[in-house]
Design a protein around this motif. Structure first.
Motif, PDB file in Angstrom:
ATOM      1  N   TYR A 126      85.281 -50.254 -16.500  1.00 56.44           N
ATOM      2  CA  TYR A 126      85.956 -51.386 -17.127  1.00 56.44           C
ATOM      3  C   TYR A 126      85.257 -52.667 -16.668  1.00 56.44           C
ATOM      4  N   GLY A 127      85.143 -53.633 -17.542  1.00 55.28           N
ATOM      5  CA  GLY A 127      84.480 -54.862 -17.132  1.00 55.28           C
ATOM      6  C   GLY A 127      84.561 -55.952 -18.179  1.00 55.28           C
ATOM      7  N   PRO A 131      85.749 -55.201  -7.599  1.00 58.12           N
ATOM      8  CA  PRO A 131      84.768 -55.223  -8.699  1.00 58.12           C
ATOM      9  C   PRO A 131      83.391 -55.659  -8.224  1.00 58.12           C
ATOM     10  N   TYR A 161      82.429 -55.751 -13.206  1.00 55.42           N
ATOM     11  CA  TYR A 161      82.866 -54.434 -13.651  1.00 55.42           C
ATOM     12  C   TYR A 161      83.358 -53.602 -12.465  1.00 55.42           C
ATOM     13  N   LEU A 162      84.150 -52.577 -12.797  1.00 51.01           N
ATOM     14  CA  LEU A 162      84.710 -51.684 -11.776  1.00 51.01           C
ATOM     15  C   LEU A 162      84.960 -50.330 -12.423  1.00 51.01           C
ATOM     16  N   TYR A 200      89.151 -63.211 -13.223  1.00 47.27           N
ATOM     17  CA  TYR A 200      88.664 -61.910 -13.694  1.00 47.27           C
ATOM     18  C   TYR A 200      88.907 -60.814 -12.650  1.00 47.27           C
ATOM     19  N   ALA A 205      91.298 -57.405 -13.166  1.00 51.62           N
ATOM     20  CA  ALA A 205      90.987 -55.993 -12.897  1.00 51.62           C
ATOM     21  C   ALA A 205      92.173 -55.305 -12.223  1.00 51.62           C
ATOM     22  N   HIS A 233      90.981 -60.976  -6.001  1.00 55.40           N
ATOM     23  CA  HIS A 233      91.322 -59.556  -5.956  1.00 55.40           C
ATOM     24  C   HIS A 233      92.359 -59.262  -4.887  1.00 55.40           C
ATOM     25  N   THR A 270      95.061 -54.922 -14.708  1.00 59.62           N
ATOM     26  CA  THR A 270      94.800 -53.837 -15.659  1.00 59.62           C
ATOM     27  C   THR A 270      95.166 -52.491 -15.051  1.00 59.62           C
ATOM     28  N   GLN A 271      94.788 -52.286 -13.800  1.00 60.49           N
ATOM     29  CA  GLN A 271      95.153 -51.037 -13.122  1.00 60.49           C
ATOM     30  C   GLN A 271      96.671 -50.926 -12.994  1.00 60.49           C
TER      31      GLN A 271
END
Length: 522
Positions: free
Chosen positions: A295-296, A474, A492-493, A321, A325, A234, A328-329
């Motif tokens: 989202y996840g 996340p 997920y987040l 993963y 995240a 992340h 995706t943002q």
């Protein structure tokens, strides 16, 4: 056999002494217990090597909790050892629970109360008191916690991720496979011997039965390794949206539409001698709604991955993963710029009615930049008042930043008379940052590649991303999936995008970017 019994009875005597004194084991006692246990294990292994002839009738050396060791009876050394380990763990758990809850240990140890019963008593104590009675209690990491942390960090490092401060002793486990770690964890928890002779598939089955037991070590080690891996993913993934998107926080998933912007205070009017103060009337404007979404994804460490000793799974897959995240943002932020959606007032984000888009696109030129600066700084607020918006960021596609730097970092420019003159944009070189992202290029395709001038976040709003309670990393947790041959985790987040004010940016529709020399376009 007499030597074995002496060591087991000595272990029980140490535990009884701590139990009668209502205290935890001292470091010296722990060390002696560990030394005795190693010696007992060696004697047991030697006996197993002798076959049944090596087994003799021994006493039930460790009685039920709360009683003293008495006479001997028939039994076996393995059962006695497990009883010792169980009693030792019970005492440690009770002491730890009572300390954390601020409770007196009382007779919990002497009367054989189970750790679960003490946990319930501690919960009732906290509910009645509202908070622990004892203050200044410091929960420290015990030897088992340190071992788990070291094992987890060894897995992460072996997977190729560099940790800033790995746990002490992690190098001791660097050469161990998943199978080795599983055997060590199961042996410590159950006392079962001979696990080295078990197949990988048998060990996998044993681990799956323990996977949802919160006290099991191996699942905890995998959890710690995965959490460190996905946090690293992340933090290191390259994204650009956070350089121009404003961050906010919401504490639930409801639509937040009760935000109002108070109108301006009227100008101060001159009050003549003996005159009256004029009453001011102001109005309110409703701001856009904000809402979170979840989202996840879910991923599994399969049975095959365990059998194949795929340690890289524990580092690479979770990190991917977590990075997904963030990407995706990033993608959602640039979709707002490129797709130009209708916003809270029903009009498109960039449109003539909002006075935030140039009539025709330009390349990276002084004239185009000047037009965008004027459009941004002549906006009026919701109450038709002039506002000051300082230009802060230019967002563009990759390749365009080369001309940007030339535009802003050249002290002089050529005039039409081929003479040198002061570059009026040079003063913005330290004020305006240039952010380029390939998503703009890919979303534009073969058409014009637009670019954008954004105002300072302190002066006006533009696009905002909200997180649930401000959590940007996340959440990851183990998830039980019936019929799944593997260990399953959910990741997920919660976040949500909102366009808060169109006045915060100006769009230049741009032009087609020609491919650089030497790069094929077909």
């Amino acid at each position: 056999m007499n030597e074995l019994m002496k060591k087991i009875l000595r272990q029980q005597a140490i535990l009884n002494a701590a139990r009668q004194a209502n205290r935890d084991l001292t470091d010296e006692e722990r060390n002696e217990l560990d030394t005795l246990q190693n010696e007992i294990n060696q004697i047991t292994r030697d006996m197993n090597g002798q076959g049944n002839s090596g087994r003799q009738s021994v006493s039930a050396a460790v009685p039920a909790a709360g009683t003293e060791p008495t006479s001997t009876g028939s039994g076996d050394p393995e059962s006695a050892q497990r009883a010792v380990e169980t009693e030792r763990q019970r005492i440690n758990d009770i002491v730890s629970i009572c300390r954390q809850a601020g409770m007196e240990i009382g007779t919990y140890i002497q009367d054989g109360t189970t750790a679960d019963a003490v946990r319930q008593a501690a919960l009732d104590h906290l509910i009645r008191g509202g908070a622990p009675v004892s203050t200044g209690v410091r929960v420290t990491e015990n030897a088992e916690d340190k071992t788990r942390a070291a094992m987890a960090d060894a897995l992460v490092v072996r997977g190729g991720i560099s940790l800033r401060t790995p746990a002490e002793g992690y190098r001791d486990f660097m050469g161990m496979s998943l199978r080795d770690l599983a055997i060590e964890c199961i042996q410590k928890e159950t006392g079962e011997t001979g696990l080295n002779r078990r197949s990988n598939d048998d060990l996998f089955g044993m681990l799956q039965r323990q996977f949802y037991n919160p006290t099991s070590a191996f699942p905890s080690i995998m959890d710690q390794a995965i959490q460190k891996s996905y946090k690293e993913g992340h933090e290191t993934v390259p994204v650009t949206f956070d350089k121009w998107v404003k961050k906010g926080t919401l504490n639930d998933f409801k639509i937040h539409d009760n935000y109002w912007l108070s109108g301006p205070a009227g100008e101060f009017l001159e009050v003549p001698e003996s005159g009256e103060l004029k009453h001011d009337v102001y109005s309110d404007e409703k701001l856009p709604t904000r809402k979170l979404k979840t989202y996840g994804r879910q991923f599994t460490m399969t049975r095959q991955a365990f059998i194949n000793d795929d340690i890289g799974f524990l580092s690479k897959v979770p990190a991917k993963y977590a990075a997904s995240a963030r990407r995706t943002q990033n993608k959602q932020a640039y979709q707002i710029l490129m797709k130009n959606p209708a916003i809270y007032d029903g009009a498109n984000l960039f449109c003539a009615a909002h006075k935030n888009v140039l009539a025709s696109g330009t390349g990276i030129t002084r004239e185009g930049t000047q037009s965008m600066l004027i459009a941004l700084q002549t906006q009026k607020n919701q109450f038709n008042e002039d506002i000051i918006i300082r230009p802060a960021t230019i967002v563009c596609g990759v390749g365009m930043e080369f001309d940007m730097y030339t535009l802003f970092y050249s002290p002089t420019i050529n005039t039409s008379d081929n003479t040198q003159a002061v570059n009026p944009l040079y003063k913005y070189k330290d004020q305006i940052q240039v952010v380029s992202d390939p998503l703009i290029n890919s979303m534009a395709g073969s058409g014009n590649v637009p670019w954008f001038l954004l105002g300072d976040k302190a002066d006006t709003d533009f696009v905002e991303i909200d997180y649930l309670n401000g959590q940007e990393v996340p959440t990851i947790r183990r998830s039980e999936q019936a019929g799944t041959l593997g260990f399953v985790w959910d990741i997920y987040l919660d976040w949500g995008y909102s366009c808060m004010d169109y006045r915060g940016a100006v769009k230049n529709p741009g032009t087609v970017i020609s491919a650089p020399i030497g790069v094929a376009t077909e």
